[in-house]
Design an enzyme around this catalytic site. Sequence first.
Site, mmCIF file in Angstrom:
data_model
loop_
_atom_site.group_PDB
_atom_site.id
_atom_site.type_symbol
_atom_site.label_atom_id
_atom_site.label_comp_id
_atom_site.label_asym_id
_atom_site.label_seq_id
_atom_site.Cartn_x
_atom_site.Cartn_y
_atom_site.Cartn_z
ATOM 1 C CB SER A 1 40.108 42.233 33.903
ATOM 2 O OG SER A 1 40.327 43.317 34.504
ATOM 3 C CB SER B 1 41.396 44.839 42.122
ATOM 4 O OG SER B 1 41.013 43.742 43.042
ATOM 5 C CE LYS B 2 37.084 42.044 36.709
ATOM 6 N NZ LYS B 2 36.509 40.740 36.566
ATOM 7 C CD GLN B 3 40.673 40.566 40.132
ATOM 8 O OE1 GLN B 3 40.956 41.569 40.379
ATOM 9 N NE2 GLN B 3 40.333 40.200 38.651
ATOM 10 C CG HIS C 1 33.604 41.770 45.615
ATOM 11 N ND1 HIS C 1 33.227 40.835 44.418
ATOM 12 C CD2 HIS C 1 34.108 41.078 46.473
ATOM 13 C CE1 HIS C 1 33.388 39.742 44.674
ATOM 14 N NE2 HIS C 1 34.090 39.729 45.643
#
Length: 314
Positions: free
Chosen positions: A32, A262-264, A266
């Site tokens: 992802s 997480s990527k969410q 940042h």
Amino acid sequence: MTYAGPRAESHAQPDGRADTGEYVGRFAPSPSGPLHAGSLVAALASYLDARAAGGRWLLRIEDVDKPRSVPGADRVIMGQLETLGLHWDGAVIWQSARDAIYQQAFDDLAARGLVYPCGCTRREIAEAGAAMPTDPASADGERPYAGTCRHGLAPGRTARAWRLRVPPGVVVFEDRWLGQQRQDVEHAVGDFVLRRADGLWAYQLAVVVDDGAQGVTDVVRGADLLTSTARQQVLARLLGLNPPRVMHVPLILDPASGLKLSKQNHAPALDLAQPVATLNQAWQALGFTALPAADPAAFLREACAAWVRRWRIR
Ligand code: GLU
């Protein structure tokens, strides 16, 4: 590699594990986005555990959730691992190419009456679940499926997802990092989804089938997946597979939000210009002291020796 059905258990230990003495580990990122400091902790720990045991370390790209997969992220992850010296064994597998093997496992369960169609919408599941008690062991406040469709779809309803008919009983397992764990899957989770309403295979089914097909003996991953372990063991046993040993390693939390990095939220990109510093950051998150090393290969040799001492392997 195909799902070969129930494995022979002639050399089973008391916990049901076939003792071949062989170690097969794996890193199974979802593409992802690129790896970040948090996912690197899981990659490093599973790599070291496999190498410390003289075992194999496989790479599996978990792109079963097609809408969440970012095109090209798999190659970026592979490049990051290579730069950091985390070289895997054998061919990489992609879950998106394995529909047939998941179908086979699903059909096997269905033929034994272990799956059923569920017509509930997301909202109905949430409403029925709100009336159910939460599992005190589940920190994320997950609510069990209320079993609405367990005895058949109500008239006029059509199948959306397909669920596993979870057998009663408490799953007890030893987590190598966290110690003994137990979960009553029937009550804490309920009948969980194997095939989603959008037609995609659920992570739980894919991961169990693949770990079985690849002969994985040891799963080392982030602690966010601890609460998935008991249901994966239930499913593995129903498929005649020996559940792997598990070790769930600490997550890196975002200092601002306290949430899992997480990527969410940042997470910053990994600094590949300074690979040893990047590896040391993950290493320290695992509770070790930074290692002075000239390059990733030297770092990993030292870290592997320390891992052997820490876990008294060999
Ligand atoms: N694909 C999962 C993730 O990236 C990991 C699955 C696993 O290790 O079992 O969160």
